[in-house]
Design a protein around this motif. Structure first.
Motif, PDB file in Angstrom:
ATOM      1  N   ASP A  81      -4.257  -1.696  10.549  1.00  0.00           N
ATOM      2  CA  ASP A  81      -4.586  -0.708  11.645  1.00  0.00           C
ATOM      3  C   ASP A  81      -4.178  -1.034  12.996  1.00  0.00           C
ATOM      4  O   ASP A  81      -4.966  -1.758  13.594  1.00  0.00           O
ATOM      5  CB  ASP A  81      -6.030  -0.171  11.290  1.00  0.00           C
TER       6      ASP A  81
ATOM      7  N   THR B  54       0.273   7.156   8.855  1.00  0.00           N
ATOM      8  CA  THR B  54       0.192   5.749   8.021  1.00  0.00           C
ATOM      9  C   THR B  54       1.720   5.759   7.184  1.00  0.00           C
ATOM     10  O   THR B  54       2.090   6.730   6.789  1.00  0.00           O
ATOM     11  CB  THR B  54      -0.749   6.072   7.131  1.00  0.00           C
TER      12      THR B  54
ATOM     13  N   LYS C 275      -0.773   1.723   9.747  1.00  0.00           N
ATOM     14  CA  LYS C 275      -1.518   2.884  10.167  1.00  0.00           C
ATOM     15  C   LYS C 275      -1.625   3.081  11.732  1.00  0.00           C
ATOM     16  O   LYS C 275      -2.374   1.819  12.484  1.00  0.00           O
ATOM     17  CB  LYS C 275      -3.031   2.918   9.702  1.00  0.00           C
TER      18      LYS C 275
ATOM     19  N   SER D 140      -3.501   4.323  14.497  1.00  0.00           N
ATOM     20  CA  SER D 140      -4.938   5.145  14.876  1.00  0.00           C
ATOM     21  C   SER D 140      -4.833   5.059  16.663  1.00  0.00           C
ATOM     22  O   SER D 140      -5.904   5.588  17.197  1.00  0.00           O
ATOM     23  CB  SER D 140      -6.139   4.126  14.327  1.00  0.00           C
TER      24      SER D 140
END
Length: 125
Positions: A122, A69, A35, A37
């Protein structure tokens, strides 16, 4: 005295026995869940720590746009250690994991190939 056919049969049998004692690596699959971010696009490569192999390879990268993602499935050898390297697209000085070219060490960026999926990784600021 053995005939040519008997010698050939013995040679083939010897080869088959030798091949039977060699264990080949067992293939497995693992899916990396990545993912992004970070507010910029991120490039990702996955590096085997047990052999000279990179995913996706051929001087290509997996690209994750900001907020994206992505599931990255790959085939690997059972028990193989695989680490991720990620960096901001166009800025290899800002990185996660082993970074570009698998050049850095990391403490929590590697996974063992044993099937299934990683937890969501992440990439944040």
């Amino acid at each position: 005295m053995k005939t040519i056919r008997q010698r050939a049969s013995l040679a083939v049998l010897s080869i088959l026995l030798a091949l039977g004692s060699v264990s080949a690596a067992t293939a497995a699959d693992v899916t990396f869940q990545m993912k992004n971010s970070h507010p910029n696009a991120v490039e990702v490569e996955l590096y085997s720590q047990d052999r000279d192999h990179v995913w996706p390879g051929n001087n290509q990268v997996y690209l994750l746009d900001d907020g994206e993602t992505k599931e990255i499935p790959l085939s690997c050898d059972q028990g193989e250690k695989i680490c991720y390297g990620a960096w901001i697209s166009g800025d290899k000085e800002t990185y996660w994991g082993t970074g570009p070219d698998n050049a850095e060490t990391c403490t929590d960026c590697c996974y063992t190939c044993q099937g299934g999926s990683t937890e969501e990784i992440d990439l944040t600021e």
